[in-house]
Motif scaffolding. Structure first.
Motif, PDB file in Angstrom:
ATOM      1  N   VAL A 271      48.959  42.414  43.922  1.00 52.61           N
ATOM      2  CA  VAL A 271      47.509  42.340  44.050  1.00 52.61           C
ATOM      3  C   VAL A 271      47.151  41.024  44.722  1.00 52.61           C
ATOM      4  O   VAL A 271      47.508  39.948  44.252  1.00 52.61           O
ATOM      5  N   ASP A 272      46.463  41.138  45.850  1.00 59.17           N
ATOM      6  CA  ASP A 272      46.007  39.969  46.606  1.00 59.17           C
ATOM      7  C   ASP A 272      44.663  39.482  46.059  1.00 59.17           C
ATOM      8  O   ASP A 272      44.403  38.296  45.956  1.00 59.17           O
ATOM      9  N   ARG A 273      43.793  40.442  45.709  1.00 57.25           N
ATOM     10  CA  ARG A 273      42.483  40.127  45.112  1.00 57.25           C
ATOM     11  C   ARG A 273      42.102  41.283  44.200  1.00 57.25           C
ATOM     12  O   ARG A 273      42.081  42.438  44.611  1.00 57.25           O
ATOM     13  N   TYR A 274      41.814  40.969  42.954  1.00 60.39           N
ATOM     14  CA  TYR A 274      41.423  41.979  41.974  1.00 60.39           C
ATOM     15  C   TYR A 274      39.985  42.406  42.207  1.00 60.39           C
ATOM     16  O   TYR A 274      39.178  41.637  42.733  1.00 60.39           O
ATOM     17  N   ARG A 275      39.653  43.611  41.770  1.00 57.26           N
ATOM     18  CA  ARG A 275      38.257  44.054  41.842  1.00 57.26           C
ATOM     19  C   ARG A 275      37.420  43.160  40.923  1.00 57.26           C
ATOM     20  O   ARG A 275      37.926  42.560  39.984  1.00 57.26           O
ATOM     21  N   SER A 276      36.150  43.086  41.208  1.00 56.52           N
ATOM     22  CA  SER A 276      35.242  42.147  40.534  1.00 56.52           C
ATOM     23  C   SER A 276      34.893  42.571  39.118  1.00 56.52           C
ATOM     24  O   SER A 276      35.048  43.729  38.731  1.00 56.52           O
ATOM     25  N   VAL A 277      34.396  41.605  38.358  1.00 58.08           N
ATOM     26  CA  VAL A 277      33.744  41.877  37.080  1.00 58.08           C
ATOM     27  C   VAL A 277      32.260  41.621  37.282  1.00 58.08           C
ATOM     28  O   VAL A 277      31.860  40.871  38.171  1.00 58.08           O
ATOM     29  N   PHE A 278      31.444  42.250  36.454  1.00 57.29           N
ATOM     30  CA  PHE A 278      30.000  42.106  36.545  1.00 57.29           C
ATOM     31  C   PHE A 278      29.506  41.541  35.225  1.00 57.29           C
ATOM     32  O   PHE A 278      29.878  42.024  34.165  1.00 57.29           O
ATOM     33  N   VAL A 279      28.683  40.499  35.300  1.00 57.24           N
ATOM     34  CA  VAL A 279      28.141  39.865  34.102  1.00 57.24           C
ATOM     35  C   VAL A 279      26.623  40.000  34.169  1.00 57.24           C
ATOM     36  O   VAL A 279      26.000  39.580  35.150  1.00 57.24           O
ATOM     37  N   MET A 280      26.051  40.616  33.135  1.00 56.37           N
ATOM     38  CA  MET A 280      24.618  40.911  33.122  1.00 56.37           C
ATOM     39  C   MET A 280      23.989  40.428  31.822  1.00 56.37           C
ATOM     40  O   MET A 280      24.681  40.066  30.891  1.00 56.37           O
ATOM     41  N   GLY A 281      22.675  40.454  31.790  1.00 60.03           N
ATOM     42  CA  GLY A 281      21.944  40.112  30.574  1.00 60.03           C
ATOM     43  C   GLY A 281      21.558  38.658  30.523  1.00 60.03           C
ATOM     44  O   GLY A 281      21.203  38.052  31.540  1.00 60.03           O
ATOM     45  N   GLU A 282      21.660  38.080  29.344  1.00 57.49           N
ATOM     46  CA  GLU A 282      21.170  36.726  29.075  1.00 57.49           C
ATOM     47  C   GLU A 282      22.193  35.661  29.466  1.00 57.49           C
ATOM     48  O   GLU A 282      22.782  34.982  28.626  1.00 57.49           O
ATOM     49  N   VAL A 283      22.416  35.550  30.781  1.00 55.05           N
ATOM     50  CA  VAL A 283      23.294  34.515  31.324  1.00 55.05           C
ATOM     51  C   VAL A 283      22.536  33.753  32.400  1.00 55.05           C
ATOM     52  O   VAL A 283      21.494  34.204  32.874  1.00 55.05           O
ATOM     53  N   GLY A 284      23.081  32.610  32.794  1.00 56.32           N
ATOM     54  CA  GLY A 284      22.422  31.778  33.791  1.00 56.32           C
ATOM     55  C   GLY A 284      22.205  32.481  35.115  1.00 56.32           C
ATOM     56  O   GLY A 284      21.140  32.396  35.712  1.00 56.32           O
ATOM     57  N   GLN A 285      23.222  33.199  35.596  1.00 59.94           N
ATOM     58  CA  GLN A 285      23.113  33.884  36.889  1.00 59.94           C
ATOM     59  C   GLN A 285      23.898  35.192  36.819  1.00 59.94           C
ATOM     60  O   GLN A 285      25.107  35.215  37.062  1.00 59.94           O
ATOM     61  N   ALA A 286      23.214  36.267  36.482  1.00 59.18           N
ATOM     62  CA  ALA A 286      23.860  37.580  36.418  1.00 59.18           C
ATOM     63  C   ALA A 286      24.351  37.962  37.807  1.00 59.18           C
ATOM     64  O   ALA A 286      23.748  37.620  38.814  1.00 59.18           O
ATOM     65  N   GLY A 287      25.496  38.653  37.847  1.00 60.76           N
ATOM     66  CA  GLY A 287      26.002  39.095  39.137  1.00 60.76           C
ATOM     67  C   GLY A 287      27.441  39.532  39.094  1.00 60.76           C
ATOM     68  O   GLY A 287      28.021  39.768  38.035  1.00 60.76           O
ATOM     69  N   GLN A 288      28.016  39.621  40.284  1.00 59.41           N
ATOM     70  CA  GLN A 288      29.389  40.075  40.495  1.00 59.41           C
ATOM     71  C   GLN A 288      30.274  38.848  40.712  1.00 59.41           C
ATOM     72  O   GLN A 288      29.949  37.977  41.520  1.00 59.41           O
ATOM     73  N   TYR A 289      31.390  38.791  39.983  1.00 52.68           N
ATOM     74  CA  TYR A 289      32.272  37.626  40.048  1.00 52.68           C
ATOM     75  C   TYR A 289      33.727  38.055  40.187  1.00 52.68           C
ATOM     76  O   TYR A 289      34.109  39.133  39.734  1.00 52.68           O
ATOM     77  N   SER A 290      34.521  37.185  40.777  1.00 47.24           N
ATOM     78  CA  SER A 290      35.943  37.460  40.957  1.00 47.24           C
ATOM     79  C   SER A 290      36.647  37.475  39.610  1.00 47.24           C
ATOM     80  O   SER A 290      36.430  36.610  38.765  1.00 47.24           O
ATOM     81  N   TYR A 291      37.515  38.463  39.442  1.00 49.21           N
ATOM     82  CA  TYR A 291      38.340  38.553  38.239  1.00 49.21           C
ATOM     83  C   TYR A 291      39.574  37.681  38.416  1.00 49.21           C
ATOM     84  O   TYR A 291      40.152  37.606  39.493  1.00 49.21           O
ATOM     85  N   VAL A 292      39.967  37.012  37.335  1.00 49.73           N
ATOM     86  CA  VAL A 292      41.178  36.205  37.314  1.00 49.73           C
ATOM     87  C   VAL A 292      42.009  36.693  36.120  1.00 49.73           C
ATOM     88  O   VAL A 292      41.468  36.821  35.019  1.00 49.73           O
ATOM     89  N   PRO A 293      43.308  36.975  36.323  1.00 51.45           N
ATOM     90  CA  PRO A 293      44.127  37.413  35.179  1.00 51.45           C
ATOM     91  C   PRO A 293      44.037  36.414  34.032  1.00 51.45           C
ATOM     92  O   PRO A 293      44.042  35.203  34.233  1.00 51.45           O
ATOM     93  N   GLY A 294      43.939  36.939  32.816  1.00 49.35           N
ATOM     94  CA  GLY A 294      43.813  36.104  31.627  1.00 49.35           C
ATOM     95  C   GLY A 294      42.382  35.760  31.273  1.00 49.35           C
ATOM     96  O   GLY A 294      42.121  35.083  30.276  1.00 49.35           O
ATOM     97  N   MET A 295      41.422  36.225  32.052  1.00 55.04           N
ATOM     98  CA  MET A 295      40.005  35.928  31.818  1.00 55.04           C
ATOM     99  C   MET A 295      39.536  36.539  30.499  1.00 55.04           C
ATOM    100  O   MET A 295      39.911  37.660  30.163  1.00 55.04           O
ATOM    101  N   THR A 296      38.729  35.775  29.759  1.00 46.51           N
ATOM    102  CA  THR A 296      38.119  36.284  28.535  1.00 46.51           C
ATOM    103  C   THR A 296      36.625  36.484  28.777  1.00 46.51           C
ATOM    104  O   THR A 296      36.086  36.059  29.802  1.00 46.51           O
TER     105      THR A 296
END
Length: 191
Positions: free
Chosen positions: A112-137
């Motif tokens: 895998v050269d680049r993983y598909r994105s994760v999406f963070v929504m709701g009560e966060v500073g900047q909701a949006g689409q972000y790069s996934y990194v293995p081991g991410m919590t």
């Protein structure tokens, strides 16, 4: 305060509580499949970019993206189904297809050269689409999205995840692992 007024206030408080509680019970804890999926080998899906190496075949070695239909377009052999396959399964499939009249004994490597994105929504500073990194919590993903907003509930979060072709949503701890393609939703606190 009269007895009638006390009863009226108590009735209003009970009505407010019963109106709020059904909204709290619509979410369920994450199903067992959520936790099992995090220990399984990584499976490919749309948006993953792969580095495919066919040793001693520079014309075939390149980066390929899994399209929305779940395929990669590979020279000589055309559309190769990638969705739901592990890296090793895709290596074997490409090698098998290349053996079918193109190369005698192809040695194929897929990473895998680049993983598909994760999406963070709701009560966060900047909701949006972000790069996934293995081991991410969940907590890491929230930090990448600018942290919690002042109104955020910080105890847990909801994740929507595709598992075996089925889309499931469940509530998880902020220390739980995230998978590529997950949608994380941080709820607003009540008080």
């Amino acid at each position: 305060m009269s007895l009638a007024t006390s009863r009226h206030v108590l009735a209003l408080a009970f009505a407010a509580a019963t109106a709020i509680l059904p909204g709290c019970s619509t979410y369920k804890p994450a199903p067992k499949a959520f936790h099992e999926a995090t220990i399984q080998p990584y499976t490919l899906d749309a948006g993953d970019r792969l580095r495919i190496t066919v040793f001693e075949q520079e014309g075939l070695t390149n980066s390929y993206t899994v399209d929305q239909a779940g395929y990669i377009a590979f020279p000589l052999i055309g559309q190769v189904p990638a969705r739901g396959r592990t890296l090793q399964q895709l290596e074997a499939l490409i090698a098998q297809k290349l053996r079918g009249g193109y190369l005698r004994d192809p040695d194929v490597s897929v990473e895998v050269d680049r993983y598909r994105s994760v999406f963070v929504m709701g009560e966060v500073g900047q909701a949006g689409q972000y790069s996934y990194v293995p081991g991410m919590t969940v907590q890491n993903a929230i930090a990448v999205a600018g942290g919690y907003s002042p109104r955020a509930y910080q105890g847990n979060a909801d994740i929507t995840r595709r598992i075996n072709g089925e889309i499931l949503t469940g509530r998880v701890s902020i220390s739980d692992p995230v998978m590529a393609g997950d949608t994380i939703y941080v709820r607003e606190r009540f008080f």
